[in-house]
Scaffold this motif. Structure first.
Motif, PDB file in Angstrom:
ATOM      1  N   GLU A  80      16.086  -9.608 -18.635  1.00  0.00           N
ATOM      2  CA  GLU A  80      17.628  -9.697 -18.603  1.00  0.00           C
ATOM      3  C   GLU A  80      18.659  -8.942 -19.450  1.00  0.00           C
ATOM      4  N   ILE A  81      18.061  -8.596 -20.802  1.00  0.00           N
ATOM      5  CA  ILE A  81      18.941  -8.082 -21.698  1.00  0.00           C
ATOM      6  C   ILE A  81      18.748  -6.416 -21.467  1.00  0.00           C
ATOM      7  N   VAL A  82      18.051  -5.928 -20.717  1.00  0.00           N
ATOM      8  CA  VAL A  82      18.054  -4.311 -20.384  1.00  0.00           C
ATOM      9  C   VAL A  82      18.976  -3.967 -19.078  1.00  0.00           C
ATOM     10  N   ILE A 108      18.376   3.095 -21.773  1.00  0.00           N
ATOM     11  CA  ILE A 108      17.502   2.602 -21.143  1.00  0.00           C
ATOM     12  C   ILE A 108      18.132   1.845 -20.000  1.00  0.00           C
ATOM     13  N   SER A 109      17.319   1.624 -18.740  1.00  0.00           N
ATOM     14  CA  SER A 109      17.793   0.909 -17.834  1.00  0.00           C
ATOM     15  C   SER A 109      16.755   0.428 -17.022  1.00  0.00           C
ATOM     16  N   GLN A 110      16.954  -0.492 -15.984  1.00  0.00           N
ATOM     17  CA  GLN A 110      15.563  -0.903 -15.309  1.00  0.00           C
ATOM     18  C   GLN A 110      15.797  -1.422 -13.789  1.00  0.00           C
ATOM     19  N   LEU A 111      14.692  -1.478 -12.925  1.00  0.00           N
ATOM     20  CA  LEU A 111      15.003  -1.782 -11.848  1.00  0.00           C
ATOM     21  C   LEU A 111      13.763  -2.164 -11.043  1.00  0.00           C
ATOM     22  N   ASP A 229      23.788   2.562 -26.509  1.00  0.00           N
ATOM     23  CA  ASP A 229      24.911   1.689 -26.923  1.00  0.00           C
ATOM     24  C   ASP A 229      25.155   1.658 -28.371  1.00  0.00           C
ATOM     25  N   LEU A 230      24.639   2.595 -29.121  1.00  0.00           N
ATOM     26  CA  LEU A 230      24.586   2.732 -30.531  1.00  0.00           C
ATOM     27  C   LEU A 230      25.706   3.611 -31.129  1.00  0.00           C
ATOM     28  N   ALA A 231      26.444   4.485 -30.232  1.00  0.00           N
ATOM     29  CA  ALA A 231      27.400   5.520 -30.612  1.00  0.00           C
ATOM     30  C   ALA A 231      28.127   4.753 -31.615  1.00  0.00           C
ATOM     31  N   GLY A 232      28.371   5.579 -32.844  1.00  0.00           N
ATOM     32  CA  GLY A 232      29.246   5.231 -34.018  1.00  0.00           C
ATOM     33  C   GLY A 232      28.786   4.339 -34.879  1.00  0.00           C
ATOM     34  N   SER A 233      27.598   3.651 -34.556  1.00  0.00           N
ATOM     35  CA  SER A 233      27.155   2.676 -35.551  1.00  0.00           C
ATOM     36  C   SER A 233      26.530   3.428 -37.107  1.00  0.00           C
ATOM     37  N   VAL A 270      14.260   2.824 -33.951  1.00  0.00           N
ATOM     38  CA  VAL A 270      13.094   3.506 -33.297  1.00  0.00           C
ATOM     39  C   VAL A 270      11.906   2.467 -33.015  1.00  0.00           C
ATOM     40  N   ARG A 271      11.615   1.819 -34.027  1.00  0.00           N
ATOM     41  CA  ARG A 271      10.496   0.920 -34.065  1.00  0.00           C
ATOM     42  C   ARG A 271      10.728  -0.058 -32.780  1.00  0.00           C
ATOM     43  N   PRO A 272      11.899  -0.806 -32.794  1.00  0.00           N
ATOM     44  CA  PRO A 272      11.877  -1.929 -31.912  1.00  0.00           C
ATOM     45  C   PRO A 272      11.939  -1.036 -30.425  1.00  0.00           C
ATOM     46  N   PHE A 273      12.468   0.286 -30.053  1.00  0.00           N
ATOM     47  CA  PHE A 273      12.272   0.918 -28.740  1.00  0.00           C
ATOM     48  C   PHE A 273      10.668   1.080 -28.385  1.00  0.00           C
ATOM     49  N   PHE A 274       9.870   1.365 -29.304  1.00  0.00           N
ATOM     50  CA  PHE A 274       8.474   1.849 -29.001  1.00  0.00           C
ATOM     51  C   PHE A 274       7.935   0.291 -28.648  1.00  0.00           C
TER      52      PHE A 274
END
Ligand code: GDP
Length: 485
Positions: A80-82, A108-111, A229-233, A270-274
């Protein structure tokens, strides 16, 4: 232990049992779709889903060709959060009047696609129709190039990144960045505005090196080109600095600020994505714009090979310490696909495949690869051209015909988007080795322009017919065919 912790744990257990139960009811396959920016991910997923839902002609996709696909439809995705892959919006763009290409992948997105089918096995067929969920996960290939960062500290990454920006093939794109870096003393006190300015200059250089003119591929950190969604962080507001011979820097210095952010980037991005996404994939297709690299010249081809090596390294299971300690990927099959094959006459499609195979063999050897099955193909998820012939003197040349997009150029001619044009794109060399070693056609570079999508064809039953494609069926067969047997 507080009560809430117990109830939380109990809730998790119930959910896990639920997962297992639903997993038993309907098997699922998590299919990753990746590739560098503009390699064709959005178009590929949209065409794949459209073809399966609307029963497109897919002669090499066994379940479709044998009439065993009963029904294919979209269902709510499991995570649900993707963000959801915006299939309907992308299809609406492609079928608009006039048709336009959809907006490319930025994050990232999902279907979830559900397939109901008849098994090839007699006993299974007696039990009724089978079901398979395919969870398609679309993500930028740039993010995979970050894997090596997990094993590197800031000093060693910065040393390489600074040296790379000074290499001959990057020097022009990196001019402003290199000048700014030369003027910076990394020991000076940390300053937020300066850090932001350096990060911006560094990103501009990466973007420039990625543009058609240079077409370079290996430019981590991946989120600098594709921030999602991390632009500017702050985790993305850092840059490599030139240590200028020093091996330590005071606390509170610009260097230590950059170092801290680099580490935060690894830990929180990086780590959470992998761990949360990549390691859960079962199958993967990697889309590659081989033609853009060939057009960019030898430096771009060499760089693509480097990118392929790094990407394939991510799929290597077993000996890799990072994997055994952290995420252990479970991908058992990878398809590597050269996209946009409709820019070539069909005589060159096999050659494109051969070039990608050679590139992959070299990359696999360099990655000392062990792990999943790798298949290579050339495809066009949506075919925007037709084939024709043109006469030049006594010669007949195989051409492709399409509508070049508004603003595209060939020589001095600028297109307005409304006229069809026959192009002789050039032949790929018969010997793939030549393509990897600085080859050009006798006419100079191959000639590629971007074409607008083909005109949609309305179906009498409503909706739009799936678009023509090249070898999309083989890709689908490779990726999911065995799961529908
Ligand atoms: P993404 O960044 O990987 O999501 O790339 P897209 O799927 O948005 O594709 C980028 C661009 O490549 C599109 O806007 C099209 O111009 C072109 N493209 C992608 N796939 C095809 C294809 O099958 N045929 C043709 N002719 N062009 C394609």
């Amino acid at each position: 232990m507080p009560l809430s912790t117990y109830t939380q744990a109990a809730g998790d257990a119930v959910r896990n049992v639920g997962d297992v139960a639903s997993g038993l009811a309907t098997p699922r396959l998590r299919l990753g779709v990746t590739g560098l920016a503009r390699s064709g991910k959005t178009v590929f997923i949209t065409a794949l889903v459209h073809n399966l839902i609307a029963s497109g002609r897919l002669p090499f996709f066994d379940a479709g060709a044998e009439g065993r696909l009963i029904r294919v439809y979209l269902e709510p995705q499991p995570d649900e959060i993707v963000p959801r892959f915006e299939y309907e919006r992308h299809l609406a763009d492609l079928t608009a009047e006039p048709p336009t290409w959809p907006e490319s992948t930025r994050q990232i997105s999902q279907l979830r696609l559900t397939l109901e089918y008849a098994s090839t096995r007699f006993w299974k067929r007696q039990l009724g129709r089978e079901r398979l969920h395919i969870d398609i996960v679309d993500y930028p290939g740039e993010w995979l190039l970050d894997l090596p960062l997990l094993q590197r500290d800031y000093a060693s990454w910065a040393r390489d990144a600074v040296a790379q920006a000074r290499e001959a093939d990057r020097e022009a794109a990196a001019k402003d960045w290199n000048t700014a870096l030369g003027e910076i003393d990394p020991a000076e006190p940390a300053d937020e505005a300066l850090a932001a300015k350096l990060a911006d200059l560094f990103k501009t250089y990466l973007r420039e090196a990625r543009s058609d003119q240079y077409a370079l591929s290996t430019l981590p950190p991946g989120r600098f080109l594709m921030p999602g969604d991390l632009a500017g962080s702050p985790a993305l507001t850092f840059a490599p600095l030139d240590a200028k011979g020093a091996d330590s820097f005071p606390r509170g210095s610009l260097w230590s600020l950059m170092e801290r952010r680099y580490e935060a980037y690894k830990t929180y991005v990086v780590r959470p994505f992998f761990r949360d996404h990549f390691a859960r994939l079962d199958r993967q297709v990697v889309l590659i714009d081989v033609l853009a690299a060939l057009n960019g010249g030898p430096a771009a081809v060499a760089d693509l090979e480097r990118a392929m090596t790094e990407i394939l390294e991510c799929f290597r299971t077993g000996a890799n310490n990072l994997w055994s300690n952290l995420f252990a990927p479970r991908i058992d099959r990878i398809a590597l696909a050269a996209t946009k094959a409709d820019h070539l006459h069909h005589e060159s499609h096999d050659r494109l495949e051969a070039i990608l195979s050679l590139l992959t063999d070299k990359a696999l050897a360099r990655a000392r690869y062990r792990g999943a099955d790798v298949n290579v193909l050339a495809l066009a998820a949506i075919r925007a051209t037709q084939e024709g012939e043109a006469k030049r003197g006594t010669q007949t040349l195989p051409c492709i015909v399409g509508y070049p997009l508004k603003g595209e150029k060939i020589g001095r001619r600028i297109f307005d988007g409304n006229e069809p044009f026959a192009i002789f794109p050039g032949d790929l060399p018969e010997d793939p080795k030549k393509a990897l070693s600085g080859w050009q056609t006798e006419h100079g570079n191959m000639r590629f322009v971007r074409f607008r999508p083909p005109d949609p064809v309305q179906l009498p039953s409503g909706g739009v017919a799936p678009f023509p494609n090249i070898r999309l069926d083989r890709a689908i067969q490779t990726l999911i065919g065995d799961r529908l047997a």
